[in-house]
Write a protein that holds these residues in place. Structure first.
Motif, PDB file in Angstrom:
ATOM      1  N   SER A 227       0.833  -1.202   0.000  1.00 15.15           N
ATOM      2  CA  SER A 227       0.000   0.000   0.000  1.00 15.15           C
ATOM      3  C   SER A 227       0.868   1.252   0.000  1.00 15.15           C
ATOM      4  O   SER A 227       0.505   2.268  -0.592  1.00 15.15           O
ATOM      5  CB  SER A 227      -1.018  -0.027   1.134  1.00 15.15           C
ATOM      6  OG  SER A 227      -0.464   0.384   2.332  1.00 15.15           O
TER       7      SER A 227
ATOM      8  N   CYS B  15       0.640   4.210  -2.993  1.00 10.68           N
ATOM      9  CA  CYS B  15       0.543   5.661  -2.783  1.00 10.68           C
ATOM     10  C   CYS B  15       1.693   6.361  -3.484  1.00 10.68           C
ATOM     11  O   CYS B  15       1.496   7.363  -4.176  1.00 10.68           O
ATOM     12  CB  CYS B  15       0.612   6.002  -1.297  1.00 10.68           C
ATOM     13  SG  CYS B  15      -0.827   5.422  -0.414  1.00 10.68           S
TER      14      CYS B  15
ATOM     15  N   ASP C 182       1.360   6.254  -7.306  1.00 16.30           N
ATOM     16  CA  ASP C 182       0.282   7.157  -7.726  1.00 16.30           C
ATOM     17  C   ASP C 182       0.767   8.599  -7.726  1.00 16.30           C
ATOM     18  O   ASP C 182       0.424   9.381  -8.609  1.00 16.30           O
ATOM     19  CB  ASP C 182      -0.927   7.027  -6.792  1.00 16.30           C
ATOM     20  CG  ASP C 182      -1.836   5.882  -7.210  1.00 16.30           C
ATOM     21  OD1 ASP C 182      -1.597   5.312  -8.299  1.00 16.30           O
ATOM     22  OD2 ASP C 182      -2.767   5.555  -6.458  1.00 16.30           O
ATOM     23  N   GLU C 183       1.559   8.928  -6.710  1.00 13.56           N
ATOM     24  CA  GLU C 183       2.127  10.271  -6.602  1.00 13.56           C
ATOM     25  C   GLU C 183       3.007  10.569  -7.812  1.00 13.56           C
ATOM     26  O   GLU C 183       2.927  11.643  -8.404  1.00 13.56           O
ATOM     27  CB  GLU C 183       3.017  10.324  -5.360  1.00 13.56           C
ATOM     28  CG  GLU C 183       2.696  11.415  -4.378  1.00 13.56           C
ATOM     29  CD  GLU C 183       3.410  11.123  -3.066  1.00 13.56           C
ATOM     30  OE1 GLU C 183       4.652  11.258  -3.027  1.00 13.56           O
ATOM     31  OE2 GLU C 183       2.724  10.734  -2.103  1.00 13.56           O
TER      32      GLU C 183
END
Length: 132
Positions: free
Chosen positions: A113, A117, A120-121
């Motif tokens: 996870s 994140c 995605d950033e």
């Protein structure tokens, strides 16, 4: 969470060689497989691109990160056909207790996870960057 606990109960029974279980932990699917030679294999998607994998995301997975922990050596697989990146872990399952197994799955889920994140950033930064 209670839900995670219920999911993790699926791995209380030792897995047979070739057996595969799909766990849904913290909003993500983790495949747990028993490979030959008492090897345990976890995999989960950490990135899904629309129709390509951006350069920044490709570069990001080459770097070492604070959330990579030495106790759990993970690797990536780029699925170019589906524009996805999978996180993998292969460990020895010899005589693993159900408790340790659960801890491993949760640890893997947490690392995954954090990668999600982070990637995605990177992806969003790519979209904002204006060539010039």
């Amino acid at each position: 969470t209670m839900f995670a606990q219920r999911e993790l109960r699926k791995i209380e029974e030792p897995l047979q060689e070739g057996e595969e279980i799909l766990l849904h932990v913290d909003g993500a699917d983790i495949q747990v497989q028993m490979l030959s030679g008492s090897k345990l294999h976890f995999s989960t998607p950490v990135y899904r691109g629309g129709n390509y994998i951006p350069h920044s995301v490709r570069e990001a997975i080459k770097r070492k990160h604070a959330f990579c922990i030495a106790t759990m050596r993970t690797s990536f697989h780029l699925d170019e056909t589906h524009f996805a990146i999978w996180l993998h872990y292969v460990g020895v399952s010899d005589r693993l207790s159900a408790e340790i197994m659960k801890d491993l799955v949760q640890e893997f889920g947490e690392i995954a996870s954090q990668w999600r994140c982070y990637l995605d950033e990177q992806d969003r930064n790519d979209l904002v960057r204006v060539p010039g």
